[in-house]
Design a protein around this motif. Sequence first.
Motif, PDB file in Angstrom:
ATOM      1  N   PRO A 179      23.814 -10.159   2.403  1.00  0.00           N
ATOM      2  CA  PRO A 179      24.002  -9.094   0.868  1.00  0.00           C
ATOM      3  C   PRO A 179      21.667  -9.049   0.340  1.00  0.00           C
ATOM      4  N   LYS A 180      21.660 -10.317   0.687  1.00  0.00           N
ATOM      5  CA  LYS A 180      20.119  -9.999   0.144  1.00  0.00           C
ATOM      6  C   LYS A 180      19.077 -10.692   0.660  1.00  0.00           C
ATOM      7  N   SER A 181      19.175  -9.902   1.607  1.00  0.00           N
ATOM      8  CA  SER A 181      18.194  -9.150   3.117  1.00  0.00           C
ATOM      9  C   SER A 181      17.311  -7.437   2.460  1.00  0.00           C
ATOM     10  N   GLU A 182      16.328  -8.114   2.364  1.00  0.00           N
ATOM     11  CA  GLU A 182      14.923  -6.897   1.837  1.00  0.00           C
ATOM     12  C   GLU A 182      13.735  -7.350   2.890  1.00  0.00           C
ATOM     13  N   ILE A 183      13.578  -5.842   3.864  1.00  0.00           N
ATOM     14  CA  ILE A 183      12.514  -6.078   4.498  1.00  0.00           C
ATOM     15  C   ILE A 183      11.289  -5.118   3.960  1.00  0.00           C
ATOM     16  N   GLY A 184      10.263  -6.134   3.680  1.00  0.00           N
ATOM     17  CA  GLY A 184       9.116  -4.712   2.524  1.00  0.00           C
ATOM     18  C   GLY A 184       7.593  -4.861   4.208  1.00  0.00           C
ATOM     19  N   PHE A 185       7.447  -4.295   4.660  1.00  0.00           N
ATOM     20  CA  PHE A 185       6.513  -3.669   4.849  1.00  0.00           C
ATOM     21  C   PHE A 185       4.722  -3.090   4.294  1.00  0.00           C
ATOM     22  N   VAL A 186       4.805  -4.333   3.179  1.00  0.00           N
ATOM     23  CA  VAL A 186       4.110  -3.537   2.102  1.00  0.00           C
ATOM     24  C   VAL A 186       2.207  -3.623   2.425  1.00  0.00           C
ATOM     25  N   GLN A 187       2.463  -4.287   3.480  1.00  0.00           N
ATOM     26  CA  GLN A 187       0.795  -4.217   3.935  1.00  0.00           C
ATOM     27  C   GLN A 187      -0.071  -2.898   3.622  1.00  0.00           C
ATOM     28  N   ALA A 188       0.355  -1.320   3.911  1.00  0.00           N
ATOM     29  CA  ALA A 188      -0.680  -0.356   3.366  1.00  0.00           C
ATOM     30  C   ALA A 188      -1.085  -0.413   2.266  1.00  0.00           C
ATOM     31  N   ARG A 189      -0.190  -1.133   0.915  1.00  0.00           N
ATOM     32  CA  ARG A 189      -0.214  -1.047  -0.149  1.00  0.00           C
ATOM     33  C   ARG A 189      -1.349  -2.393  -0.790  1.00  0.00           C
ATOM     34  N   MET A 190      -1.650  -3.695   0.182  1.00  0.00           N
ATOM     35  CA  MET A 190      -2.254  -4.407   0.137  1.00  0.00           C
ATOM     36  C   MET A 190      -3.779  -4.608   1.066  1.00  0.00           C
ATOM     37  N   GLY A 191      -3.952  -2.995   1.235  1.00  0.00           N
ATOM     38  CA  GLY A 191      -4.854  -2.035   1.647  1.00  0.00           C
ATOM     39  C   GLY A 191      -5.577  -2.817   3.252  1.00  0.00           C
ATOM     40  N   ILE A 192      -4.160  -2.931   4.331  1.00  0.00           N
ATOM     41  CA  ILE A 192      -4.625  -3.238   4.930  1.00  0.00           C
ATOM     42  C   ILE A 192      -3.371  -2.604   6.430  1.00  0.00           C
ATOM     43  N   THR A 193      -3.779  -3.481   6.895  1.00  0.00           N
ATOM     44  CA  THR A 193      -2.067  -2.686   8.200  1.00  0.00           C
ATOM     45  C   THR A 193      -1.405  -4.039   9.186  1.00  0.00           C
ATOM     46  N   THR A 194      -0.129  -3.899   9.731  1.00  0.00           N
ATOM     47  CA  THR A 194       0.554  -4.905  10.234  1.00  0.00           C
ATOM     48  C   THR A 194      -0.828  -5.360  11.634  1.00  0.00           C
ATOM     49  N   GLY A 195      -0.287  -6.584  11.240  1.00  0.00           N
ATOM     50  CA  GLY A 195      -1.380  -7.751  12.181  1.00  0.00           C
ATOM     51  C   GLY A 195      -1.241  -8.539  13.394  1.00  0.00           C
ATOM     52  N   TRP A 196       0.829  -8.806  13.072  1.00  0.00           N
ATOM     53  CA  TRP A 196       1.440  -9.713  13.572  1.00  0.00           C
ATOM     54  C   TRP A 196       2.695  -9.158  14.479  1.00  0.00           C
ATOM     55  N   GLY A 197       2.143  -8.021  15.511  1.00  0.00           N
ATOM     56  CA  GLY A 197       2.927  -7.501  16.686  1.00  0.00           C
ATOM     57  C   GLY A 197       3.792  -6.461  15.938  1.00  0.00           C
ATOM     58  N   GLY A 198       3.924  -6.080  13.790  1.00  0.00           N
ATOM     59  CA  GLY A 198       5.148  -5.153  13.326  1.00  0.00           C
ATOM     60  C   GLY A 198       4.757  -4.070  13.519  1.00  0.00           C
TER      61      GLY A 198
END
Length: 300
Positions: A179-198
Amino acid sequence: MNVIKLVSRLRGDGVFRATRGFSSETTIKTNYENISWPEPEIEDVKKQLRELEGGRVTLYKDETNGIAQLCIDHVEKKNSLSGKMMVEFHEAISTLEKWETGKGVLLFSKGDTFCSGGYLETVKALSAPEGGFRMSALMQDAVMRLRNLPLISVAVIHGQALGGGAELTLCTDFRLCTPKSEIGFVQARMGITTGWGGGLLLKKLVGHPKALDIMLTSRRLKLDEIKALGLVDGIVNPDGRLNESSQWLNSKVEHLPVSVVHAVKKNVLSSSFYEERQIFGGVWGGPSHLEKLAQNIKHN
Ligand SMILES: C[C@@H](C(=O)O)C(=O)SCCNC(=O)CCNC(=O)[C@H](O)C(C)(C)COP(=O)(O)OP(=O)(O)OC[C@H]1O[C@@H](n2cnc3c(N)ncnc32)[C@H](O)[C@@H]1OP(=O)(O)O
């Protein structure tokens, strides 16, 4: 503007891999000046990243049921992955590739966070442009090889999965959440994008517009939304999640011989009738097929 040349090849279930030595080439433009890199040798990257310490990734192979446990353990830093842990993750997958009697693998974490992405000390140490490119080469290779294992893989997601951690939730066949799972693709907010295949995996799993929306907004997906996106295959309790997940996976594979588990997985990954025929030929007429034929099984 400068140009990095990447060589790509369509592999397995259609996941593109940045790699070397194949014939089709893709050209990528960067906004960096006067920089162009050769495709890194994975062994060189491992040598560099191994020095960036913190935490550990461990592998335990349970020979009694053929289910391995791949554990992310950097609890005091919210299970972020140091360079050393990336190397251990990669090496654990190499070990699993050689595990002929294995049927499955659980990817899980200790503590209350699945993985908060790259360990910021490692990220800082690699913050020169080529550092990210090299880390990405190692992690993409690991993720792709994990996806291509003949084992059935399950991510056990408890707590937050952020940045690279979000990407790791997508590299397995199944996902079990609490019930506590959370998924955050926060990369854009950090000035980057995905780099591990995501990015590619997210698009494959939820479709193009939803993947864009999730990545552009960097919002943290709570369980209801993760479920609605079709990313959840089961719910487990936070306490005892490892045992429950092991039982969940075992219930799917315990009645099948290793050869059939591997053949089914390879078939789902295959991308042509030709490949299917090769896999089919590998089990047809084999011991388990002959045994089942002799049983005259009825499916009613
Ligand atoms: C590689 C790249 C990519 O996407 O490709 C990435 O992944 S970039 C990485 C993306 N991930 C991040 O930026 C995560 C940043 N961290 C956070 O947002 C937060 O720490 C949460 C993960 C939400 C946890 O917040 P919460 O208030 O529960 O705990 P906290 O902030 O006190 O964290 C406990 C300790 O873990 C550390 N900590 C948490 N995440 C870390 C990380 N990724 N790298 C290094 N240290 C980290 C905190 O600094 C703190 O250390 P001390 O106890 O010593 O103070």
